[in-house]
Design an enzyme around this catalytic site. Structure first.
Site, short mmCIF file in Angstrom:
data_model
loop_
_atom_site.label_atom_id
_atom_site.label_comp_id
_atom_site.label_asym_id
_atom_site.label_seq_id
_atom_site.Cartn_x
_atom_site.Cartn_y
_atom_site.Cartn_z
N ASP A 89 0.86 -1.17 0.00
CA ASP A 89 0.00 0.00 0.00
C ASP A 89 0.91 1.22 0.00
O ASP A 89 1.98 1.21 0.61
CB ASP A 89 -0.91 -0.03 1.23
CG ASP A 89 -2.02 0.99 1.12
OD1 ASP A 89 -2.10 1.68 0.07
OD2 ASP A 89 -2.82 1.12 2.06
N ASP A 143 -2.65 8.21 -2.91
CA ASP A 143 -4.00 8.78 -3.03
C ASP A 143 -4.32 9.55 -1.76
O ASP A 143 -3.62 9.44 -0.76
CB ASP A 143 -5.04 7.66 -3.23
CG ASP A 143 -5.07 6.68 -2.06
OD1 ASP A 143 -4.02 6.51 -1.40
OD2 ASP A 143 -6.12 6.09 -1.81
N ASP A 262 -8.07 -6.89 1.71
CA ASP A 262 -7.08 -6.98 2.77
C ASP A 262 -7.65 -6.28 3.99
O ASP A 262 -8.53 -5.44 3.85
CB ASP A 262 -5.79 -6.23 2.39
CG ASP A 262 -5.97 -4.74 2.61
OD1 ASP A 262 -6.71 -4.12 1.82
OD2 ASP A 262 -5.43 -4.19 3.58
N CYS A 300 -14.02 -25.94 11.58
CA CYS A 300 -12.72 -25.53 11.06
C CYS A 300 -11.73 -26.69 11.19
O CYS A 300 -11.70 -27.37 12.21
CB CYS A 300 -12.21 -24.32 11.83
SG CYS A 300 -10.58 -23.76 11.29
N CYS A 302 -8.38 -26.25 10.83
CA CYS A 302 -7.02 -25.71 10.98
C CYS A 302 -6.30 -26.45 12.11
O CYS A 302 -6.92 -27.14 12.92
CB CYS A 302 -7.04 -24.20 11.22
SG CYS A 302 -7.24 -23.70 12.95
N CYS A 305 -7.70 -25.72 15.63
CA CYS A 305 -8.99 -26.35 15.91
C CYS A 305 -8.89 -27.87 16.00
O CYS A 305 -9.65 -28.50 16.72
CB CYS A 305 -10.03 -25.92 14.88
SG CYS A 305 -10.46 -24.18 15.05
N HIS A 331 -5.80 -19.12 13.36
CA HIS A 331 -7.17 -19.58 13.07
C HIS A 331 -7.93 -18.54 12.24
O HIS A 331 -8.60 -18.88 11.26
CB HIS A 331 -7.93 -19.89 14.37
CG HIS A 331 -9.40 -19.99 14.16
ND1 HIS A 331 -10.01 -21.13 13.69
CD2 HIS A 331 -10.38 -19.05 14.27
CE1 HIS A 331 -11.30 -20.91 13.53
NE2 HIS A 331 -11.56 -19.65 13.88
ZN LIG Z 1 -9.50 -23.12 13.21
#
Ligand SMILES: [Zn+2]
Length: 366
Positions: A89, A143, A262, A300, A302, A305, A331
């Protein structure tokens, strides 16, 4: 940069960006590593969570470590050992939100560093030079990001400036291995949004950011502005909605044709114990989870989890262990990448609106 649209489902798009450091499939969420690192998530974890591209910030990197350090190391990829694409950015937003004594004129901005009070000047040319030294895969133009509440006259003056700066940025951008995105502004009036979007998208940028949204206005206002902007966006260029990381708004944006997003929100929330789940957001610090043996989100998969209970992570937060923040950050990033992956499959199968309404029903709990 090469850009392909792989599939469309009404306005929602599945696309791919071929960048210098790799490909990025969209819709995509890009985690923010302002200073060259994502807070509470080492590079390997960022990648393992499914990140295809990370953000860094030209304003912050210019102030520290400074372009001399980045130049010596041959850019941010080498300095920070990142081997995936980076988007920088320009710092327009940070310039106006973090600096002191900001003085803006038609050619640039004078400001004092929030770090040590030293005085600096940013011009479109200087911001291009900084990002070319950083060597990001995608650079953004300088900008002016307006806060909500400005009147039409102030908005018009600001958008003229943003258009002028965009033209100058194009002139000064010389790196062939770096894509350059323009940024549409225009505050919160339909008329000025239309003017800015038409002016910016008429220039030969590689893609277009939608700036100045999600800066404190209501959800309805963001949607109203997106409905004005999105139909004016060129089909054959990537569209990047800046500063959005809320699952609900992300899906609304994708439905309207946004490709990239983002936000610091998912990582910032995580550091305060707030985690996304398929049933909405929860705060793991709440006493309600002290004895809860279920994972953060039962849907989830992941690593956090799969291995740890709410009760354990609650305990780590209570004891202020940094591992708690690392788990929650991992997570949340994983959750958004998974959401984007499901959105891509839904677009591929022509089922995006069903996917969106199923997700929102559960997430909002109605
Ligand atoms: Zn998770």
């Amino acid at each position: 940069m090469q850009f392909e649209i792989l599939k469309k489902d009404k306005e929602a798009r599945r696309t791919i960006l071929h960048l210098t450091h790799g490909d990025v499939e969209t819709p995509v969420f890009m985690p923010v590593g302002t200073n060259g690192a994502v807070k509470m998530c080492p590079h390997e974890c960022v990648k393992r969570a499914g990140s295809q591209i990370v953000l860094a910030n030209a304003f912050h990197l210019y102030l520290r470590p400074g372009t001399d350090v980045l130049e010596k190391f041959g850019g941010l990829h080498k300095f920070a050992s990142w081997n995936i694409p980076i988007l920088t950015d320009s710092g327009g937003f940070q310039l106006f939100s973090l600096s002191k004594h900001v003085e803006i004129d038609d050619d640039g901005v004078n400001f004092r560093s929030p770090l040590d009070g030293s005085t600096h000047r940013f011009t479109p040319q200087k911001v291009m030079r900084i990002q070319q030294t950083i060597g990001s895969d995608i650079a953004m133009v300088l900008d002016e990001c307006l806060a909500p509440g400005n009147d039409m006259k102030a908005t018009e003056i600001s958008l003229r400036r943003t258009t002028k700066w965009a033209r100058e940025a194009l002139e000064y951008h010389t790196r062939q291995d770096q894509a350059l995105f323009g940024i549409t502004q225009g505050g919160f009036f339909k008329e000025t949004r239309i003017i800015s979007t038409k002016e910016i998208t008429s220039m030969p940028f590689d893609g277009f950011g939608i700036g100045g949204l999600s800066v404190g206005e209501s959800f309805e206002k963001t949607i109203e502005m997106l409905d004005v902007i999105m139909p004016l966006m060129p089909e054959n260029k990537p569209r990047y909605l800046m500063g959005v990381g809320d699952p609900v708004l992300m899906l609304e944006a994708i439905e309207r044709g946004v490709d990239m997003m983002d936000c610091v929100l998912p990582t910032r929330l995580a550091r305060h114990g707030a985690v996304f789940t398929s049933h909405g957001r929860l705060n793991i610090k709440s006493a309600a989870y002290a004895l809860d043996d279920s994972p953060l989100d039962d849907e989830c998969d992941c690593e956090v989890c799969r291995n740890y209970s709410k009760a354990y992570i609650h305990h780590l937060f209570k004891k202020k262990e940094s591992t708690a923040m690392i788990f929650a950050t991992y997570h949340n990033i994983y959750f958004l990448h998974k959401l984007m992956q499901k959105a891509r499959s839904a677009i591929e199968n022509g089922e995006f609106s069903e996917f969106k309404s199923d997700f929102l029903k559960k997430f909002k709990g109605d």
